[in-house]
Design a protein around this motif. Structure first.
Motif, PDB file in Angstrom:
ATOM      1  N   SER A 176       2.323  12.101 -10.854  1.00 25.67           N
ATOM      2  CA  SER A 176       3.166  10.936 -11.103  1.00 25.67           C
ATOM      3  C   SER A 176       3.215  10.104  -9.833  1.00 25.67           C
ATOM      4  N   GLY A 177       3.054   8.796  -9.980  1.00 24.48           N
ATOM      5  CA  GLY A 177       3.065   7.909  -8.825  1.00 24.48           C
ATOM      6  C   GLY A 177       4.091   6.821  -9.004  1.00 24.48           C
ATOM      7  N   VAL A 178       4.815   6.503  -7.936  1.00 26.98           N
ATOM      8  CA  VAL A 178       5.921   5.552  -8.041  1.00 26.98           C
ATOM      9  C   VAL A 178       5.961   4.652  -6.813  1.00 26.98           C
ATOM     10  N   ARG A 179       6.370   3.409  -7.036  1.00 29.53           N
ATOM     11  CA  ARG A 179       6.551   2.472  -5.936  1.00 29.53           C
ATOM     12  C   ARG A 179       8.008   2.059  -5.789  1.00 29.53           C
ATOM     13  N   GLY A 180       8.871   2.547  -6.642  1.00 29.41           N
ATOM     14  CA  GLY A 180      10.287   2.226  -6.553  1.00 29.41           C
ATOM     15  C   GLY A 180      10.958   2.371  -7.896  1.00 29.41           C
ATOM     16  N   THR A 181      11.763   3.399  -8.055  1.00 26.47           N
ATOM     17  CA  THR A 181      12.372   3.645  -9.354  1.00 26.47           C
ATOM     18  C   THR A 181      13.330   4.822  -9.265  1.00 26.47           C
ATOM     19  N   PHE A 233      14.341   6.435 -15.583  1.00 22.09           N
ATOM     20  CA  PHE A 233      15.605   5.761 -15.866  1.00 22.09           C
ATOM     21  C   PHE A 233      15.545   4.284 -15.497  1.00 22.09           C
ATOM     22  N   GLN A 234      14.893   3.960 -14.393  1.00 27.01           N
ATOM     23  CA  GLN A 234      14.715   2.572 -13.968  1.00 27.01           C
ATOM     24  C   GLN A 234      13.314   2.402 -13.409  1.00 27.01           C
ATOM     25  N   GLY A 235      12.780   1.185 -13.532  1.00 22.30           N
ATOM     26  CA  GLY A 235      11.459   0.913 -12.990  1.00 22.30           C
ATOM     27  C   GLY A 235      10.374   1.478 -13.877  1.00 22.30           C
ATOM     28  N   SER A 236       9.260   1.891 -13.284  1.00 28.34           N
ATOM     29  CA  SER A 236       8.158   2.466 -14.043  1.00 28.34           C
ATOM     30  C   SER A 236       7.419   3.478 -13.192  1.00 28.34           C
ATOM     31  N   VAL A 237       6.840   4.463 -13.861  1.00 29.10           N
ATOM     32  CA  VAL A 237       6.101   5.538 -13.190  1.00 29.10           C
ATOM     33  C   VAL A 237       4.773   5.709 -13.909  1.00 29.10           C
ATOM     34  N   ALA A 238       3.709   5.895 -13.140  1.00 32.06           N
ATOM     35  CA  ALA A 238       2.392   6.166 -13.715  1.00 32.06           C
ATOM     36  C   ALA A 238       2.136   7.662 -13.695  1.00 32.06           C
ATOM     37  N   THR A 239       1.777   8.231 -14.848  1.00 27.93           N
ATOM     38  CA  THR A 239       1.401   9.644 -14.904  1.00 27.93           C
ATOM     39  C   THR A 239      -0.094   9.728 -15.189  1.00 27.93           C
ATOM     40  N   SER A 240      -0.778  10.564 -14.432  1.00 28.39           N
ATOM     41  CA  SER A 240      -2.235  10.657 -14.542  1.00 28.39           C
ATOM     42  C   SER A 240      -2.668  12.113 -14.671  1.00 28.39           C
ATOM     43  N   ALA A 241      -3.637  12.346 -15.549  1.00 32.63           N
ATOM     44  CA  ALA A 241      -4.243  13.664 -15.711  1.00 32.63           C
ATOM     45  C   ALA A 241      -5.502  13.496 -16.551  1.00 32.63           C
ATOM     46  N   GLN A 242      -6.512  14.312 -16.264  1.00 33.18           N
ATOM     47  CA  GLN A 242      -7.763  14.280 -17.033  1.00 33.18           C
ATOM     48  C   GLN A 242      -8.354  12.871 -17.102  1.00 33.18           C
ATOM     49  N   ASN A 243      -8.281  12.146 -15.971  1.00 31.92           N
ATOM     50  CA  ASN A 243      -8.856  10.803 -15.841  1.00 31.92           C
ATOM     51  C   ASN A 243      -8.215   9.774 -16.759  1.00 31.92           C
ATOM     52  N   GLN A 244      -6.998  10.037 -17.189  1.00 32.80           N
ATOM     53  CA  GLN A 244      -6.254   9.075 -17.991  1.00 32.80           C
ATOM     54  C   GLN A 244      -4.888   8.843 -17.363  1.00 32.80           C
ATOM     55  N   THR A 245      -4.375   7.612 -17.510  1.00 32.02           N
ATOM     56  CA  THR A 245      -3.085   7.241 -16.926  1.00 32.02           C
ATOM     57  C   THR A 245      -2.212   6.588 -17.976  1.00 32.02           C
ATOM     58  N   LYS A 246      -0.940   6.989 -18.004  1.00 30.51           N
ATOM     59  CA  LYS A 246       0.046   6.382 -18.889  1.00 30.51           C
ATOM     60  C   LYS A 246       1.209   5.868 -18.045  1.00 30.51           C
ATOM     61  N   ILE A 247       1.717   4.691 -18.396  1.00 31.40           N
ATOM     62  CA  ILE A 247       2.866   4.110 -17.703  1.00 31.40           C
ATOM     63  C   ILE A 247       4.134   4.467 -18.479  1.00 31.40           C
ATOM     64  N   VAL A 248       5.126   4.993 -17.742  1.00 34.37           N
ATOM     65  CA  VAL A 248       6.407   5.366 -18.348  1.00 34.37           C
ATOM     66  C   VAL A 248       7.476   4.445 -17.773  1.00 34.37           C
ATOM     67  N   ASN A 249       7.942   3.502 -18.569  1.00 31.89           N
ATOM     68  CA  ASN A 249       8.944   2.550 -18.114  1.00 31.89           C
ATOM     69  C   ASN A 249      10.351   3.110 -18.271  1.00 31.89           C
ATOM     70  N   GLY A 290       0.782  -1.224   0.000  1.00 29.10           N
ATOM     71  CA  GLY A 290       0.000   0.000   0.000  1.00 29.10           C
ATOM     72  C   GLY A 290       0.815   1.276   0.000  1.00 29.10           C
ATOM     73  N   SER A 291       2.136   1.173   0.113  1.00 32.48           N
ATOM     74  CA  SER A 291       2.974   2.369   0.146  1.00 32.48           C
ATOM     75  C   SER A 291       3.000   3.052  -1.218  1.00 32.48           C
ATOM     76  N   GLN A 292       3.022   4.388  -1.194  1.00 34.68           N
ATOM     77  CA  GLN A 292       3.057   5.176  -2.423  1.00 34.68           C
ATOM     78  C   GLN A 292       3.858   6.452  -2.195  1.00 34.68           C
ATOM     79  N   LEU A 293       4.436   6.973  -3.271  1.00 33.82           N
ATOM     80  CA  LEU A 293       5.014   8.307  -3.270  1.00 33.82           C
ATOM     81  C   LEU A 293       4.521   8.986  -4.537  1.00 33.82           C
ATOM     82  N   ASN A 294       3.685  10.003  -4.362  1.00 34.41           N
ATOM     83  CA  ASN A 294       3.055  10.685  -5.487  1.00 34.41           C
ATOM     84  C   ASN A 294       3.508  12.138  -5.551  1.00 34.41           C
ATOM     85  N   ILE A 295       3.758  12.609  -6.764  1.00 33.94           N
ATOM     86  CA  ILE A 295       4.100  14.015  -6.971  1.00 33.94           C
ATOM     87  C   ILE A 295       3.046  14.646  -7.865  1.00 33.94           C
ATOM     88  N   GLN A 296       2.387  15.664  -7.341  1.00 35.83           N
ATOM     89  CA  GLN A 296       1.406  16.403  -8.117  1.00 35.83           C
ATOM     90  C   GLN A 296       2.050  17.671  -8.664  1.00 35.83           C
TER      91      GLN A 296
END
Length: 294
Positions: free
Chosen positions: A158-163, A180-196, A146-152
């Motif tokens: 952007s939300g990350v669990r380790g990267t 650079f490593q791992g993956s990050v989810a970016t969300s806006a306007q009710n849409q989410t994209k994964i950036v590996n 359940g841990s998260q680190l989110n940057i608005q």
């Protein structure tokens, strides 16, 4: 007893660092409001960001304690609205309370606590707000699901669990994310994209995130100089374009790029002028252009 309770029918709460009167009828004098705000601060979680390094002009702000002073090693950001801001040629390093990693804050950047929460499995949820600037995060994988680190940012989240990744907020509020490593989810306007890892994407204010594209290291710049003369005098406009993920500074002032990497700047109408344009890629490659304006 009922009358006494009615006389105390004033409740204050905090939301994103603001003191809010929810009774709708009674208002306290400013001095008493300050006392109530300071008293409310006594209730805090054990979550925080800690200042580990400071270089140059770095400011620590705490709304509740009314602090606004130079940041010091050991300072903790642990309540909503606590923030660190860096000036030109300045930087700071923050550590996360659980020791999961570090946040490297570059020049002209602000990082603010939005909220701290505890998940149902006791995981830590840290929500930050970056209204401007650039931060590089190096976060290991969380042990709690359940841990998260989110940057608005003004453009999205952007939300990350380790990267390892970098988030940049441009002067126009657009968010650039490079993983650079791992993956990050970016969300806006009710849409989410994964950036590996090895990819990056752009989120324009008011629009959903773009699809991720491979990280490029191209600092090339194309530009055009337009000179016009009218009854009101001369005008000079410098228009240019580069990779939209690059950072462009003209005589030290960062420019806002559109989603295609274009920018336009009106220059002083002098007879002999030279401008210095610095282009920096996501990977740190820097190219300097000295452009004469004749």
């Amino acid at each position: 007893m009922l009358q006494k309770r009615k006389s105390l029918n004033l409740i204050f709460t905090t939301c994103l660092g603001l003191l809010i009167n929810v009774s709708g009828t009674i208002f306290l004098p400013p001095d008493q409001q300050k006392m109530e705000a300071q008293r409310a601060l006594q209730v805090r979680t054990d979550q925080w960001l800690k200042v580990e390094q400071v270089s140059g002009n770095v400011t620590y702000r705490n709304l509740y304690n009314y602090a606004n002073r130079p940041a010091r090693v050991g300072d903790r950001l642990q309540a909503a609205s606590d923030e660190i801001s860096t000036g030109a040629n300045s930087s700071a390093v923050l550590s996360v309370d659980t020791g999961v990693g570090s946040i490297y804050v570059t020049e002209n950047t602000t990082i603010q606590i939005r909220s701290f929460r505890v998940a149902s499995d006791n995981g830590r949820i840290t929500n930050l707000f970056v209204p401007r600037g650039k931060a590089r995060l190096q976060i290991r994988k969380f042990t709690n699901r359940g841990s998260q680190l989110n940057i608005q940012t003004p453009a999205g989240i952007s939300g990350v669990r380790g990267t390892k990744y970098v988030v940049r907020v441009k002067p126009n509020g657009n968010m650039l994310l490079t993983t650079f490593q791992g993956s990050v989810a970016t969300s806006a306007q009710n849409q989410t994209k994964i950036v590996n890892g090895g990819f990056q994407n752009l989120t324009v204010v008011g629009k959903p995130p773009s699809n991720a594209v491979p990280i490029r290291n191209d600092a090339s710049l194309n530009y055009v100089i337009n000179k016009k003369t009218s009854g009101s005098g001369r005008s000079i406009v410098l228009s240019g374009y580069t990779d939209p993920f690059n950072t462009v500074k003209v005589d030290g002032l960062e420019q806002s790029l559109d989603s295609s990497g274009r920018f336009s700047l009106q220059l002083p109408a002098t007879s002999n002028l030279k401008v210095k344009i610095t282009v920096e890629t996501s990977l740190g490659k820097v190219q300097i252009y000295e452009i004469p304006i004749l």
